[in-house]
Motif scaffolding. Sequence first.
Motif, mmCIF file in Angstrom:
data_model
loop_
_atom_site.group_PDB
_atom_site.id
_atom_site.type_symbol
_atom_site.label_atom_id
_atom_site.label_comp_id
_atom_site.label_asym_id
_atom_site.label_seq_id
_atom_site.Cartn_x
_atom_site.Cartn_y
_atom_site.Cartn_z
ATOM 1 N N THR A 1 -1.223 7.084 0.174
ATOM 2 C CA THR A 1 -0.781 6.428 1.416
ATOM 3 C C THR A 1 0.724 6.558 1.660
ATOM 4 O O THR A 1 1.374 5.606 2.107
ATOM 5 N N LEU B 1 2.310 5.798 5.425
ATOM 6 C CA LEU B 1 2.526 4.494 6.044
ATOM 7 C C LEU B 1 4.022 4.271 6.312
ATOM 8 O O LEU B 1 4.863 4.761 5.562
ATOM 9 N N SER C 1 0.820 -1.214 0.000
ATOM 10 C CA SER C 1 0.000 0.000 0.000
ATOM 11 C C SER C 1 0.851 1.259 0.000
ATOM 12 O O SER C 1 0.520 2.239 -0.675
ATOM 13 N N GLU C 2 1.957 1.249 0.760
ATOM 14 C CA GLU C 2 2.800 2.446 0.842
ATOM 15 C C GLU C 2 3.411 2.782 -0.508
ATOM 16 O O GLU C 2 3.607 3.947 -0.835
#
Length: 211
Positions: free
Chosen positions: A46, A49, A39-40
Amino acid sequence: MEYVAAFIDIVLHLDKYLAVLVQQYGVWIYAILFAIIFSETGFVVTPFLPGDSLLFVAGALAAVGGMNIGVLLALLVVAAAAGNMLNYHIGRYIGPRVFKWEDSLFFNKAALQKTEAFYEKHGGKTLVLSRFLPLFRTFAPFVAGVGRMNYLRFCVYNLVGAALWVVSLLLVGYFFGNLPWVKQNLSVVIVGIVVVSLLPAFVGWLQHRRG
């Protein structure tokens, strides 16, 4: 509401809670780490993160038997590479119109513009160098997609960058993360890794200047 706040705190500071989560979730911690790293690097919304510190702490925990370092190395290199690939395709789909977006809670226009300037200066190497630079790491594949960088070329730089980033931080954490001085100076250690990773580019620049 308190549960939501607690969950958000854990996600944003997963590196600090990782030892506890390993005990609570066992083998599922690998899926959690995969999701965070994916996700990062996979979504421009995002960049907050944890990345560097999370890899370092994961390596340190593996050294004391909390996780398997071989599984971590393989799994998180895949997560980092796959995240960049998704981000690249999102950039290709959205295109240049993203630069007209305004700043918001989940979008940092200034960071995007700085990454674009960095990309124009360093080209494909940005995908390797930016791995060690927060914010840039999240926006670099997106900018490459917006600029429609050759996909095969993108994949090569992406895999090299993912491997260097994940392997270096995990192994530094694995071999040195539990030393008292390192624990107390984690940010200094990470900056040192960044400096070392930039040395090849600096040497290349010097050679270009002399040539």
